[in-house]
Scaffold this active site. Structure first.
Site, PDB file in Angstrom:
ATOM      1  N   GLU A 114       0.859  -1.190   0.000  1.00 55.28           N
ATOM      2  CA  GLU A 114       0.000   0.000   0.000  1.00 55.28           C
ATOM      3  C   GLU A 114       0.895   1.239   0.000  1.00 55.28           C
ATOM      4  O   GLU A 114       2.003   1.222   0.550  1.00 55.28           O
ATOM      5  CB  GLU A 114      -0.885  -0.070   1.249  1.00 55.28           C
ATOM      6  CG  GLU A 114      -1.868   1.043   1.437  1.00 55.28           C
ATOM      7  CD  GLU A 114      -2.879   1.201   0.331  1.00 55.28           C
ATOM      8  OE1 GLU A 114      -2.447   1.591  -0.773  1.00 55.28           O
ATOM      9  OE2 GLU A 114      -4.079   1.009   0.559  1.00 55.28           O
ATOM     10  N   ASP A 118      -4.363   5.627   5.722  1.00 55.40           N
ATOM     11  CA  ASP A 118      -4.899   6.875   6.271  1.00 55.40           C
ATOM     12  C   ASP A 118      -5.865   6.500   7.390  1.00 55.40           C
ATOM     13  O   ASP A 118      -5.464   6.322   8.533  1.00 55.40           O
ATOM     14  CB  ASP A 118      -5.561   7.638   5.120  1.00 55.40           C
ATOM     15  CG  ASP A 118      -6.007   9.036   5.480  1.00 55.40           C
ATOM     16  OD1 ASP A 118      -6.196   9.325   6.671  1.00 55.40           O
ATOM     17  OD2 ASP A 118      -6.194   9.855   4.570  1.00 55.40           O
TER      18      ASP A 118
HETATM   19  C1  PRP Z   1      -5.751   5.961  -1.213  1.00 59.27           C
HETATM   20  C2  PRP Z   1      -4.461   5.213  -0.935  1.00 59.27           C
HETATM   21  C3  PRP Z   1      -4.926   4.053  -0.104  1.00 59.27           C
HETATM   22  C4  PRP Z   1      -6.152   4.596   0.623  1.00 59.27           C
HETATM   23  C5  PRP Z   1      -5.793   4.895   2.044  1.00 59.27           C
HETATM   24  O1  PRP Z   1      -6.326   5.370  -2.311  1.00 59.27           O
HETATM   25  O2  PRP Z   1      -3.831   4.805  -2.123  1.00 59.27           O
HETATM   26  O3  PRP Z   1      -5.294   2.945  -0.904  1.00 59.27           O
HETATM   27  O4  PRP Z   1      -6.536   5.797  -0.047  1.00 59.27           O
HETATM   28  O5  PRP Z   1      -6.876   5.490   2.733  1.00 59.27           O
HETATM   29  P1  PRP Z   1      -7.668   4.763   3.888  1.00 59.27           P
HETATM   30  O6  PRP Z   1      -6.661   4.151   4.846  1.00 59.27           O
HETATM   31  O7  PRP Z   1      -8.417   5.909   4.537  1.00 59.27           O
HETATM   32  O8  PRP Z   1      -8.586   3.736   3.321  1.00 59.27           O
HETATM   33  P2  PRP Z   1      -7.497   6.051  -3.164  1.00 59.27           P
HETATM   34  O9  PRP Z   1      -8.801   5.412  -2.773  1.00 59.27           O
HETATM   35  O10 PRP Z   1      -7.390   7.538  -3.050  1.00 59.27           O
HETATM   36  O11 PRP Z   1      -7.201   5.583  -4.642  1.00 59.27           O
HETATM   37  P3  PRP Z   1      -5.866   5.696  -5.479  1.00 59.27           P
HETATM   38  O12 PRP Z   1      -4.890   4.688  -4.856  1.00 59.27           O
HETATM   39  O13 PRP Z   1      -6.283   5.306  -6.845  1.00 59.27           O
HETATM   40  O14 PRP Z   1      -5.339   7.087  -5.386  1.00 59.27           O
END
Ligand code: PRP
Length: 192
Positions: A114, A118
């Site tokens: 990952e 967040d």
């Molecule tokens: C982002 C990041 C993680 C996730 C983390 O992906 O790449 O996968 O958010 O956030 P969380 O712990 O609050 O779930 P996003 O959904 O923005 O898609 P992307 O990877 O295509 O940018």
């Protein structure tokens, strides 16, 4: 921690984030050093186990590419595409599965890669989903962890950097699909 003004690479294309400045949070060299360290740890732990390394698209693609090229062991790769954000700078609170893995992970050692944890929503969702398939083991690698924010009921095995609760871009991370190609991690400058 260094701070830089980035004239000329302010958020592209205008829109709701147009004109915002970025602050350098983690340099390219610091990222590259840490990625090599993480790859050495993983290589030691997985020697002769032939893991399947699953990257979470889109954000992990650059970290994944650097990490696997620094590994010293045999491995396979696969990808899953999940989305937990809309186009805003905070979590939407839901995870959508946009592309599933292709590999059969039953009886295999799995490493999930990952870019950032967040809230923990995405990784919690994926852990439950992968464990239903009966892998021998699942471990988790993240470049960035917001440890003041993330709600996790399991341990993240390899963490590159713990970071404060700022919206970050670069090295695969985006804002409105922009800025993923920056070779360091930057925080959006908070407006006064
Ligand atoms: C982002 C990041 C993680 C996730 C983390 O992906 O790449 O996968 O958010 O956030 P969380 O712990 O609050 O779930 P996003 O959904 O923005 O898609 P992307 O990877 O295509 O940018």
């Amino acid at each position: 921690m260094a701070t830089a003004q980035l004239d000329g690479i302010k958020v592209l294309g205008g829109g709701p984030f147009g004109g915002r400045d970025l602050e350098l949070m983690i340099t390219r060299d610091a990222i590259q050093d840490r990625v090599r360290e993480m790859a050495a740890e993983i290589s030691g732990r997985y020697a002769a186990r032939g893991p399947i390394i699953i990257g979470i698209l889109n954000g992990s693609f650059i970290f994944m590419a650097d990490l696997v090229r620094a590994l010293q062991i045999p491995f396979e790769v696969d990808f899953i595409k999940l989305s937990s954000y809309g186009s805003e700078t905070s979590s939407s609170g839901t995870v959508r599965l946009l592309k599933d893995i292709s590999a059969d992970i039953t009886g295999r050692d799995v490493i999930v890669v990952e870019d950032i944890i967040d809230t923990g929503l995405t990784i919690n969702f994926l852990r439950r989903r992968l464990e239903e398939a009966g892998p021998t083991s699942v471990s988790f690698v993240t470049l960035l962890l917001k440890d003041d924010v993330a709600k996790l009921d399991f341990t993240i095995d390899h963490v590159g950097f713990k970071i404060p609760n700022r919206y970050v871009v670069g090295y695969g991370l985006d804002i409105d699909q922009q800025m993923r190609g920056l070779d360091a991690i930057y925080a959006l400058k908070e407006q006064e």
